[in-house]
Design a protein around this motif. Structure first.
Motif, PDB file in Angstrom:
ATOM      1  N   TYR A  61     -37.462  44.342  55.750  1.00 29.08           N
ATOM      2  CA  TYR A  61     -37.741  45.154  54.712  1.00 29.08           C
ATOM      3  C   TYR A  61     -37.811  44.632  53.310  1.00 29.08           C
ATOM      4  O   TYR A  61     -38.079  45.065  52.231  1.00 29.08           O
ATOM      5  CB  TYR A  61     -36.864  46.609  54.818  1.00 29.08           C
ATOM      6  CG  TYR A  61     -36.680  46.969  56.102  1.00 29.08           C
ATOM      7  CD1 TYR A  61     -37.514  47.694  56.696  1.00 29.08           C
ATOM      8  CD2 TYR A  61     -35.508  46.537  56.933  1.00 29.08           C
ATOM      9  CE1 TYR A  61     -37.406  48.215  57.932  1.00 29.08           C
ATOM     10  CE2 TYR A  61     -35.197  46.928  58.089  1.00 29.08           C
ATOM     11  CZ  TYR A  61     -36.295  48.128  58.816  1.00 29.08           C
ATOM     12  OH  TYR A  61     -36.330  48.394  59.997  1.00 29.08           O
ATOM     13  N   GLY A  62     -37.335  43.140  53.238  1.00 31.84           N
ATOM     14  CA  GLY A  62     -37.352  42.535  51.861  1.00 31.84           C
ATOM     15  C   GLY A  62     -36.088  41.913  52.065  1.00 31.84           C
ATOM     16  O   GLY A  62     -35.219  41.960  52.747  1.00 31.84           O
ATOM     17  N   PRO A  63     -35.990  41.006  50.855  1.00 33.25           N
ATOM     18  CA  PRO A  63     -34.390  40.152  50.653  1.00 33.25           C
ATOM     19  C   PRO A  63     -33.378  41.300  50.421  1.00 33.25           C
ATOM     20  O   PRO A  63     -33.384  42.172  49.786  1.00 33.25           O
ATOM     21  CB  PRO A  63     -34.579  39.397  49.499  1.00 33.25           C
ATOM     22  CG  PRO A  63     -35.897  40.002  48.733  1.00 33.25           C
ATOM     23  CD  PRO A  63     -36.867  40.813  49.854  1.00 33.25           C
TER      24      PRO A  63
ATOM     25  N   ARG B 226     -25.570  34.140  49.019  1.00 30.85           N
ATOM     26  CA  ARG B 226     -27.172  33.864  49.135  1.00 30.85           C
ATOM     27  C   ARG B 226     -27.752  35.216  49.666  1.00 30.85           C
ATOM     28  O   ARG B 226     -27.023  36.225  50.472  1.00 30.85           O
ATOM     29  CB  ARG B 226     -27.623  32.856  50.343  1.00 30.85           C
ATOM     30  CG  ARG B 226     -27.121  33.073  51.477  1.00 30.85           C
ATOM     31  CD  ARG B 226     -27.489  31.930  52.476  1.00 30.85           C
ATOM     32  NE  ARG B 226     -27.243  32.272  53.958  1.00 30.85           N
ATOM     33  CZ  ARG B 226     -26.123  32.337  54.315  1.00 30.85           C
ATOM     34  NH1 ARG B 226     -24.938  31.735  53.862  1.00 30.85           N
ATOM     35  NH2 ARG B 226     -26.032  32.675  55.665  1.00 30.85           N
ATOM     36  N   PRO B 227     -28.974  35.518  49.381  1.00 30.61           N
ATOM     37  CA  PRO B 227     -29.796  36.791  49.862  1.00 30.61           C
ATOM     38  C   PRO B 227     -30.060  36.609  51.241  1.00 30.61           C
ATOM     39  O   PRO B 227     -30.185  35.312  51.791  1.00 30.61           O
ATOM     40  CB  PRO B 227     -31.079  36.748  49.117  1.00 30.61           C
ATOM     41  CG  PRO B 227     -30.797  35.953  47.846  1.00 30.61           C
ATOM     42  CD  PRO B 227     -29.634  34.971  48.392  1.00 30.61           C
ATOM     43  N   THR B 228     -30.431  37.474  51.951  1.00 33.87           N
ATOM     44  CA  THR B 228     -30.908  37.224  53.377  1.00 33.87           C
ATOM     45  C   THR B 228     -32.103  37.918  53.463  1.00 33.87           C
ATOM     46  O   THR B 228     -32.353  39.204  53.022  1.00 33.87           O
ATOM     47  CB  THR B 228     -29.861  38.078  54.346  1.00 33.87           C
ATOM     48  OG1 THR B 228     -28.609  37.588  54.132  1.00 33.87           O
ATOM     49  CG2 THR B 228     -30.191  38.067  55.738  1.00 33.87           C
ATOM     50  N   ASP B 229     -33.134  37.317  54.242  1.00 32.79           N
ATOM     51  CA  ASP B 229     -34.441  37.887  54.658  1.00 32.79           C
ATOM     52  C   ASP B 229     -34.411  39.082  55.583  1.00 32.79           C
ATOM     53  O   ASP B 229     -33.631  38.651  56.462  1.00 32.79           O
ATOM     54  CB  ASP B 229     -35.481  36.899  54.938  1.00 32.79           C
ATOM     55  CG  ASP B 229     -35.759  35.899  53.749  1.00 32.79           C
ATOM     56  OD1 ASP B 229     -35.745  36.290  52.610  1.00 32.79           O
ATOM     57  OD2 ASP B 229     -35.964  34.703  53.975  1.00 32.79           O
ATOM     58  N   THR B 230     -34.856  40.145  55.139  1.00 29.56           N
ATOM     59  CA  THR B 230     -34.664  41.062  56.271  1.00 29.56           C
ATOM     60  C   THR B 230     -36.452  41.838  56.627  1.00 29.56           C
ATOM     61  O   THR B 230     -37.136  41.387  55.738  1.00 29.56           O
ATOM     62  CB  THR B 230     -34.000  42.307  55.974  1.00 29.56           C
ATOM     63  OG1 THR B 230     -34.545  43.232  54.898  1.00 29.56           O
ATOM     64  CG2 THR B 230     -32.896  42.127  55.357  1.00 29.56           C
TER      65      THR B 230
ATOM     66  N   ASP C   3     -37.689  44.311  46.796  1.00 24.27           N
ATOM     67  CA  ASP C   3     -39.026  43.962  46.917  1.00 24.27           C
ATOM     68  C   ASP C   3     -39.294  42.652  46.795  1.00 24.27           C
ATOM     69  O   ASP C   3     -38.742  41.938  46.329  1.00 24.27           O
ATOM     70  CB  ASP C   3     -40.157  45.132  46.597  1.00 24.27           C
ATOM     71  CG  ASP C   3     -40.096  44.903  45.192  1.00 24.27           C
ATOM     72  OD1 ASP C   3     -39.797  44.166  44.311  1.00 24.27           O
ATOM     73  OD2 ASP C   3     -40.659  45.878  44.568  1.00 24.27           O
ATOM     74  N   GLY C   4     -40.608  42.168  46.884  1.00 24.66           N
ATOM     75  CA  GLY C   4     -41.176  40.627  46.577  1.00 24.66           C
ATOM     76  C   GLY C   4     -40.797  40.443  45.406  1.00 24.66           C
ATOM     77  O   GLY C   4     -41.013  39.280  44.818  1.00 24.66           O
TER      78      GLY C   4
ATOM     79  N   GLU D 105     -29.159  41.643  49.663  1.00 22.91           N
ATOM     80  CA  GLU D 105     -27.916  40.827  49.179  1.00 22.91           C
ATOM     81  C   GLU D 105     -26.760  41.462  49.014  1.00 22.91           C
ATOM     82  O   GLU D 105     -27.009  42.925  48.885  1.00 22.91           O
ATOM     83  CB  GLU D 105     -28.322  40.205  47.601  1.00 22.91           C
ATOM     84  CG  GLU D 105     -28.560  41.307  46.631  1.00 22.91           C
ATOM     85  CD  GLU D 105     -29.277  40.587  45.139  1.00 22.91           C
ATOM     86  OE1 GLU D 105     -29.358  39.548  45.218  1.00 22.91           O
ATOM     87  OE2 GLU D 105     -29.440  41.439  44.374  1.00 22.91           O
TER      88      GLU D 105
END
Length: 389
Positions: free
Chosen positions: A315-317, A309-313, A337-338, A319
């Motif tokens: 600076y953005g998601p 899964r991606p991880t929220d940071t 980015d978003g 992976e």
């Protein structure tokens, strides 16, 4: 035929191998690791990432192509010691300028030959990388082992500053300059700036102790962090620098140690592998394309990030972009980015391929594309702002 003096190799767990002195006489200590490449020993020896490591070559016959003045990856040999089974009696290559043993002796590198490197490698693979001593003067294994146990471990070792350049320097672009990149030297290999120069990038190589102000002074289109030795948990300065750069949306590309620093900057942990990945034949999958690459590796630490899964940071998601097919170790990270567009990325291996296969050369092109997209975004934002007045 060369007459060799006896030599002794002792691991920290007491396993002992006897052989013959190879290279410089004397005594040395470091972390015992094995490298699986059948070729490229000169690039291995001069890779700063091997600082304070004793390299065991799994290929049995070493030295047949000698040493030349074109293939070194730095200005000196960095390994702490060298272990081979069957050294070549003489160099046999039109490119050779001198023999391997002659070069090791000239640079004071203590080695041992005539060792069963298959048995030694199997031991390290089962027990893990560990400290080791090589001596051509000590005959008592227990006495040498005591000195091995007194030598510093790799965990907690802060080594990047010791191998980094002390002064900035510039590698000019081949032909027209398209981009300018600030490259943090954590143990950079000669071929890496060359790969960027081939793509029209002017590379400003900076010391490992550089600050965000040093980076911004270059007016870079992108930021690059190199490979290097030691424990990434000690790299607080580079981690802070990278966080500040990510906060300014500077396109980023990192390799090897630069991947571990990127992982820490994003909030992930790092850990020490049992025996690491070293050599020019490691299979890695690019998860964005599904393509499997044969790649060159030299790392004993890895990033601890979720594969599923991606991880929220901040600076953005983020992976995991690449994974090793042998053991599922994280081999690359991507920050988006978003909108899902790539902002920064890194890999744990060596796309400059010196030595090694060229399957991963596309990553330098990916860095160029990232800088192109960033420049286009800045231009678009500037035009929009101008149109509002």
């Amino acid at each position: 035929m060369t007459t060799r003096n006896p030599a002794l190799l002792v691991l920290e767990d007491g396993r002992t191998f006897r052989g013959e002195s190879y290279g410089a006489p004397g005594e040395t200590f470091g972390e015992a690791v094995f490298a699986t490449g059948m070729t490229g020993y000169q690039e291995t020896l001069t890779d700063p990432s091997y600082y304070q490591q004793v390299v065991v070559q799994t290929a049995p016959h070493i030295g047949n192509t000698g040493v030349n003045d074109d293939d070194p990856e730095s200005s000196r040999v960095w390994v702490a010691g060298y272990v081979v089974r069957d050294p070549a009696r003489r160099a046999s290559s039109w490119r050779a300028r001198r023999g391997l043993e002659e070069e090791l002796a000239a640079q004071g590198i203590v080695g041992i030959s005539g060792v069963d490197t298959r048995a030694l490698t199997r031991h390290l693979r089962e027990r893990g990388a560990m400290r080791v001593g090589i001596s051509s003067s000590e005959t008592d294994p227990e006495a040498l082992r005591e000195r091995v146990l007194a030598s510093p471990p790799m965990v907690g070792a802060d080594l990047a500053g010791a191998v980094s350049t002390t002064e900035p320097y510039v590698v000019p672009a081949d032909g027209e300059r398209r981009f300018t990149v600030a490259a943090l030297d954590l143990g950079i290999k000669t071929m890496t700036p060359r790969r960027m120069a081939e793509r029209g990038i002017e590379v400003h190589v900076l010391p490992a102790s550089s600050s965000i102000d040093d980076v911004l002074a270059v007016r870079p289109d992108g930021l690059f962090f190199s490979n290097g030795p030691g424990d990434p948990q000690t790299a607080d300065g580079p981690v802070q620098l990278l966080r500040e750069a990510l906060g300014r949306d500077i396109p980023y590309f990192g390799i090897c140690f630069g991947n571990q620093v990127f992982g820490r900057a994003l909030g992930f942990g790092t850990y020490k592998l049992g025996y690491g990945h070293r050599g020019i034949n490691q299979p890695v999958q690019d998860r964005s394309t599904g393509k499997v690459e044969v790649t060159a590796h030299n790392h004993g630490f890895a990033v601890d990030a979720p594969l599923d899964r991606p991880t929220d940071t901040p600076y953005g998601p983020a992976e995991v972009s690449h994974v090793c097919l042998n053991d599922d170790v994280v081999e690359g990270l991507a920050l988006r980015d978003g909108t899902g567009a790539l902002k920064a990325f890194s890999v744990q291996y060596h796309p400059e391929a010196a030595a090694g296969p060229h399957d991963a050369a596309y990553l330098f092109d990916r860095f160029v594309t990232l800088m192109e997209q960033s420049a286009a975004t800045v231009t678009s934002q500037t035009n929009t702002t101008d149109g509002d007045h």
